[in-house]
Design a protein around this motif. Structure first.
Motif, PDB file in Angstrom:
ATOM      1  N   ASP A 180       6.535 -12.748 -52.837  1.00 25.38           N
ATOM      2  CA  ASP A 180       6.986 -11.382 -52.542  1.00 25.38           C
ATOM      3  C   ASP A 180       6.264 -10.407 -53.457  1.00 25.38           C
ATOM      4  N   GLU A 194       7.914  -0.367 -52.828  1.00 26.57           N
ATOM      5  CA  GLU A 194       8.949  -0.899 -51.927  1.00 26.57           C
ATOM      6  C   GLU A 194      10.179  -1.332 -52.711  1.00 26.57           C
ATOM      7  N   GLU A 195       9.924  -1.952 -53.865  1.00 24.77           N
ATOM      8  CA  GLU A 195      11.009  -2.584 -54.614  1.00 24.77           C
ATOM      9  C   GLU A 195      11.808  -1.562 -55.425  1.00 24.77           C
ATOM     10  N   MET A 202      13.228  -8.729 -50.137  1.00 27.18           N
ATOM     11  CA  MET A 202      14.626  -9.075 -50.381  1.00 27.18           C
ATOM     12  C   MET A 202      15.158  -9.964 -49.263  1.00 27.18           C
ATOM     13  N   ASP A 235       6.349  -8.811 -45.248  1.00 29.73           N
ATOM     14  CA  ASP A 235       7.080  -8.886 -46.510  1.00 29.73           C
ATOM     15  C   ASP A 235       7.531 -10.310 -46.785  1.00 29.73           C
ATOM     16  N   HIS A 268       3.729  -4.395 -48.993  1.00 25.30           N
ATOM     17  CA  HIS A 268       3.895  -3.700 -50.272  1.00 25.30           C
ATOM     18  C   HIS A 268       3.196  -4.468 -51.378  1.00 25.30           C
TER      19      HIS A 268
END
Ligand SMILES: [Zn+2]
Length: 420
Positions: free
Chosen positions: A131, A165-166, A1, A194, A104
Motif C-alpha cells: 500500500d 491519500e493517507e 485501507m 490501491d 497514490h
C-alpha cells in the motif's frame, strides 16, 4: 485501507462479455499479456525501488520525481507534475476525453521511519511495499504494456501518481485534480489502484471525519504547583467518556484515538496535550452523532478536571485556565457509484472473462472524490496479495499479479475503446 464487505448489494449483470473476449483476443492485447507474464523481475524491482524512497504525508516529492522518471523512460507523453506534487504521464488516444488511472504514492509512515525494504523469494517486505507499492507498480506495468504493444486506444489514458491519500493527506492530491476544470471535465472515468489483490471493487465511498483535540492549561511544577489542571488528565477523561459512545453495527460506524501527545517531563504539569480522533461511517448521521459525542465528552472532561483541580488545590492557590479546541484535520466525502454505471458493467464483464471472483465494497479511497462529485470511479487492487498494511510488517506476494494486471488493462481498454 481495508475495505468493508458489502454483501447486500445487487449483483450487476454484465452485458459486455463478448466485447471483452474480443478485446482480449486482439494481437496487441495478447502481446501485452505475454509481456506481463515475463516481467515479474522488473515489477519487483520497481516496487522495491519505490518503497525505499520515503513518502510520508506532505513529503512525497522524491517519490513523485522517481515516478516521473519512470513515466519518461516508458515514453509517456506530457510527463509533468502539478503544484501539489501529483505526477502525470499520458498515453495518447484519439479522443479528447480521458481515463485517469491513478495510484497514490504517499504512505502513512512519518519521516524517519526505518524502511527495511527487502525481498525473500516471491515476497517483498517493508512499509508501503503493498500500500501502495502494488498500485504504483501496476500503474507502471500497464503504462509499459500499452507503450510496448502500441494498443490504439480511443480515450487517452492519463497515468497519475497522486499525493495525499493517507491520513492527514485527506485526499488532497485527488481533490486538486478534480478542482481544476480542464481536468475535471476531461476525465470520464477514474480507475484508482490501491493496494494488492484482485478480489474487490470499491464502488462506494466511505466517509470519515478526523479531528485534532488540543487542551491547554497553565502548566507548572509537579510539586509546587500541584492542583493546577492537567491537560493530559482532561484527555484521559474525555477518552474514557467518548470511547463508551454506543455505535451501531449497521450502518457500520467506528471511532479511533490514533495519536496522543503532550507534556514535557515527568515532573512538569503539562501546558498542553493533544489527540487525534478518526470517525467513520457509511452514514453521515452516525458520523455527526459521534462528532457531537466527542464535543460533549470533551466539555464534560474539562468541567470535571476543573472541579478536581479545585479540590486538589483547596489548601493551595486556586487554579484555572483550561482551554480546548477541536480542529478538523480531515473530512472525506461519502458517495456511491450508480449500480448501472458503465464502469461496473465493464469490470464485472472483465472479471467474468478472467474467471475472477470479486466483491463490491465500500471503503475510503481516492475514488471518494470523483464519486462524491457524481462521476464514474472505482478503486481496485494492483494484483498479487498483500498484508500488514499501515504496519512495519507489511508484505506483498507477487503470486497472482499477472491476473491483476490483465484485469486492469482489459478494464482500461474496454472503457477507452480500441480502434481496429
Ligand atoms: Zn492505499
Amino acid at each position: 485501507m481495508p475495505p468493508l464487505p458489502r454483501a447486500d448489494l445487487p449483483e450487476v449483470v454484465s452485458t459486455d462479455q463478448p466485447e471483452i473476449a474480443h478485446l482480449a483476443g486482439l494481437a496487441e492485447v495478447r502481446s501485452a499479456f505475454a509481456w506481463f507474464r515475463t516481467q515479474e523481475a522488473q515489477f519487483s524491482r520497481w516496487q522495491l525501488e519505490m518503497a525505499r524512497i520515503p513518502a510520508p504525508p506532505f513529503g512525497e516529492t522524491a517519490r513523485g520525481e522517481w515516478l516521473k522518471q519512470r513515466f519518461q523512460e516508458l515514453g509517456l507523453e506530457d510527463v509533468h507534475s502539478d503544484e501539489v506534487g501529483n505526477s502525470f504521464g499520458t498515453y495518447r488516444g484519439s479522443g479528447k476525453q480521458l481515463i485517469a488511472l491513478s495510484a497514490h504514492i504517499d504512505t502513512v509512515f512519518p519521516a524517519g521511519t526505518p524502511l527495511n525494504v527487502r525481498q525473500q523469494g516471491p515476497r517483498l517486505y517493508g512499509p508501503g511495499v503493498s500500500d501502495n507499492g502494488a498500485g504504483v507498480t501496476a500503474l507502471l506495468a500497464v503504462a509499459a504494456a500499452l507503450q510496448k504493444a502500441k494498443v490504439p486506444a480511443g480515450l487517452s489514458v492519463m497515468f497519475v501518481g497522486n499525493v495525499g491519500e493517507e491520513g492527514e493527506g485527506d485526499l488532497r492530491g485527488m481533490r486538486h485534480i478534480f478542482s481544476h476544470p480542464p481536468w475535471r471535465d476531461a476525465i470520464r472515468y477514474s480507475l484508482v489502484l490501491d493496494g494488492a489483490g484482485s478480489d474487490t471493487i470499491v464502488a462506494q465511498a466511505l466517509g470519515s471525519r478526523r479531528f485534532e483535540v488540543i487542551v491547554r492549561g497553565p502548566g507548572g511544577h509537579s510539586w509546587s504547583d500541584f492542583g493546577a489542571p492537567n491537560p493530559i488528565a482532561v484527555l484521559a477523561r474525555a477518552i474514557h467518556g467518548f470511547t463508551q459512545s454506543p455505535v451501531p453495527a449497521a450502518p457500520k460506524t467506528t471511532f479511533n484515538i490514533g495519536v496522543i501527545r503532550g507534556g514535557t517531563s515527568v515532573n512538569s504539569i503539562p501546558e498542553s496535550a493533544s489527540m487525534r480522533v478518526d470517525i467513520r461511517s457509511t452514514s453521515v448521521v452516525e458520523m455527526e452523532r459521534l462528532e457531537a459525542s466527542l464535543r460533549r465528552e470533551l466539555e464534560r472532561a474539562v468541567e470535571e478536571e476543573t472541579r478536581a483541580s479545585e479540590q486538589r488545590s483547596l489548601s493551595q492557590r486556586r487554579s484555572s485556565g483550561l482551554t480546548r479546541e477541536i480542529v478538523t484535520i480531515g473530512s472525506r466525502p461519502a458517495g456511491e457509484l450508480d449500480p448501472n454505471a458503465r464502469m461496473l458493467q465493464v469490470i464485472r464483464a472483465v472479471d467474468t472473462h478472467l474467471g475472477n471472483a470479486a466483491q463490491i465494497q465500500r471503503a475510503s479511497t481516492d475514488a471518494n472524490i470523483p464519486l462524491s462529485l457524481g462521476r464514474e470511479a472505482i478503486a481496485i487492487g494492483g494484483g498479487g496479495a498483500g498484508g500488514g498494511a499501515h504496519t512495519l510488517q507489511e508484505w506483498f506476494d507477487s503470486a497472482g499479479r499477472e491476473l491483476g494486471l490483465k484485469r486492469i488493462l482489459l478494464t482500461v481498454l474496454a472503457l477507452a475503446g480500441v480502434r481496429e
